[in-house]
Design a protein around this motif. Structure first.
Motif, mmCIF file in Angstrom:
data_model
loop_
_atom_site.group_PDB
_atom_site.id
_atom_site.type_symbol
_atom_site.label_atom_id
_atom_site.label_comp_id
_atom_site.label_asym_id
_atom_site.label_seq_id
_atom_site.Cartn_x
_atom_site.Cartn_y
_atom_site.Cartn_z
ATOM 1 N N LYS A 20 8.244 27.667 2.148
ATOM 2 C CA LYS A 20 7.882 26.262 1.980
ATOM 3 C C LYS A 20 9.048 25.483 1.384
ATOM 4 C CE LYS A 20 3.944 27.247 3.630
ATOM 5 N NZ LYS A 20 3.732 26.936 5.065
ATOM 6 N N VAL A 21 9.378 24.381 2.031
ATOM 7 C CA VAL A 21 10.538 23.589 1.639
ATOM 8 C C VAL A 21 10.337 22.997 0.248
ATOM 9 C CG1 VAL A 21 9.664 21.457 2.706
ATOM 10 C CG2 VAL A 21 12.132 21.797 2.435
ATOM 11 N N GLU A 22 11.442 22.906 -0.502
ATOM 12 C CA GLU A 22 11.400 22.417 -1.874
ATOM 13 C C GLU A 22 12.324 21.215 -2.050
ATOM 14 O OE1 GLU A 22 10.625 26.767 -4.001
ATOM 15 O OE2 GLU A 22 12.653 25.919 -3.928
ATOM 16 N N SER A 23 12.036 20.423 -3.064
ATOM 17 C CA SER A 23 12.890 19.284 -3.409
ATOM 18 C C SER A 23 12.828 19.072 -4.918
ATOM 19 C CB SER A 23 12.447 18.013 -2.671
ATOM 20 O OG SER A 23 11.107 17.683 -2.979
ATOM 21 N N LEU A 24 13.872 18.473 -5.455
ATOM 22 C CA LEU A 24 13.958 18.259 -6.900
ATOM 23 C C LEU A 24 13.461 16.872 -7.264
ATOM 24 C CD1 LEU A 24 14.980 19.490 -9.602
ATOM 25 C CD2 LEU A 24 17.133 18.282 -9.193
ATOM 26 N N MET A 25 12.581 16.814 -8.246
ATOM 27 C CA MET A 25 12.103 15.544 -8.787
ATOM 28 C C MET A 25 12.969 15.186 -9.997
ATOM 29 S SD MET A 25 9.592 15.136 -6.702
ATOM 30 C CE MET A 25 8.688 13.751 -7.414
ATOM 31 N N THR A 26 13.363 13.938 -10.079
ATOM 32 C CA THR A 26 14.213 13.503 -11.181
ATOM 33 C C THR A 26 13.480 12.488 -12.062
ATOM 34 O OG1 THR A 26 15.197 11.720 -9.854
ATOM 35 C CG2 THR A 26 16.294 13.868 -9.819
#
Length: 246
Positions: free
Chosen positions: A35-41
């Motif tokens: 499952k693709v991931e992304s960073l929250m800032t």
């Protein structure tokens, strides 16, 4: 070091973390059930490096959390009888030495005793939390029905368990394409899901999109570096002029 340098450094640290995540997505573009991931800032307020006339607090850039998209990946046919894919929501439950784990990777096999396991040897659970064992001495065809029922010839030998959580935020990544549940939330068996025998769920990573993100992160890092360099040049020039005035 002035405020602009500190803010720039905080931005660079976040961009490096983003680059790591994007690179990991690309590396797992062909990983079953990934499952693709992304960073929250987020903005992180902090005291300014120089208080005279500066804003307070200074807003730095910080990493907040890693978001994960649990959307369905594409299904591909393998025709292997122990390859199974979940068409819908839910996870396979497996038993490891560290405890229960959950995964979308249905690339299973049997061990020396006939138990259905992952490729790493972790035992796959049935809908009641037990094991599914195939008798190698029997010659009946192995079939897995859409509801997960496992049969060998005409004999029912178990049912592949598919479990879900009310909130997917309860799951924590542990490596090897597996998740653990460190919360008090209980997994419940899914009854309305379809299990596809002879198929595997692919990753839901879009490689083109991830490469585009990698380029964007790289450019943002370069721009931040240029900004910090220009700020440093300005500071040196100011100090030099101040010295000549004195």
């Amino acid at each position: 070091m002035d405020n602009a340098q500190y803010v720039g450094l905080s931005r660079q640290m976040v961009l490096r973390r983003q680059m790591d995540i994007v690179a990991n997505n690309i590396a797992n573009a062909d990983t079953n059930g990934f499952k693709v991931e992304s960073l929250m800032t987020k903005e992180v307020p902090g005291p300014p490096a120089v208080t005279a006339g500066g804003p307070a607090p200074v807003k730095f850039v910080g990493a907040d959390a890693v978001a994960r998209d649990f959307g369905q990946g594409g299904l591909r046919r393998t025709d292997s009888p122990l390859d199974v894919a979940i068409d819908g929501q839910g996870f396979f439950k497996i038993t490891t030495k560290a405890g229960d784990r959950y995964t979308r990777d249905g690339h299973f096999r049997t061990d020396d005793t006939g138990r259905v396991t992952t490729q790493g040897g972790d035992v796959v659970s049935d809908d009641g939390g037990g094991e599914i064992t195939i008798d190698p001495a029997k010659t009946g065809q192995l079939t897995i029905a859409p509801d997960g029922t496992v049969s060998q010839g005409t004999e029912r030998i178990g049912k592949v368990g598919v479990f879900k959580f009310d909130s997917l935020s309860a799951l924590q990544k542990t490596g090897s394409n597996q998740y653990q549940n460190p919360s008090n939330q209980q997994a419940t068996a899914v009854t309305d899901v379809k299990v596809r025998q002879g198929m595997l769920e692919g990753s839901n990573v879009n490689p083109i999109l991830e490469i585009t993100r990698m380029i964007e992160v790289s450019r943002a890092y370069e721009q931040t570096t240029q900004m910090m360099s220009a700020e440093a040049d300005l500071s040196r020039s100011s100090i030099s002029r101040l010295g000549r005035v004195q």
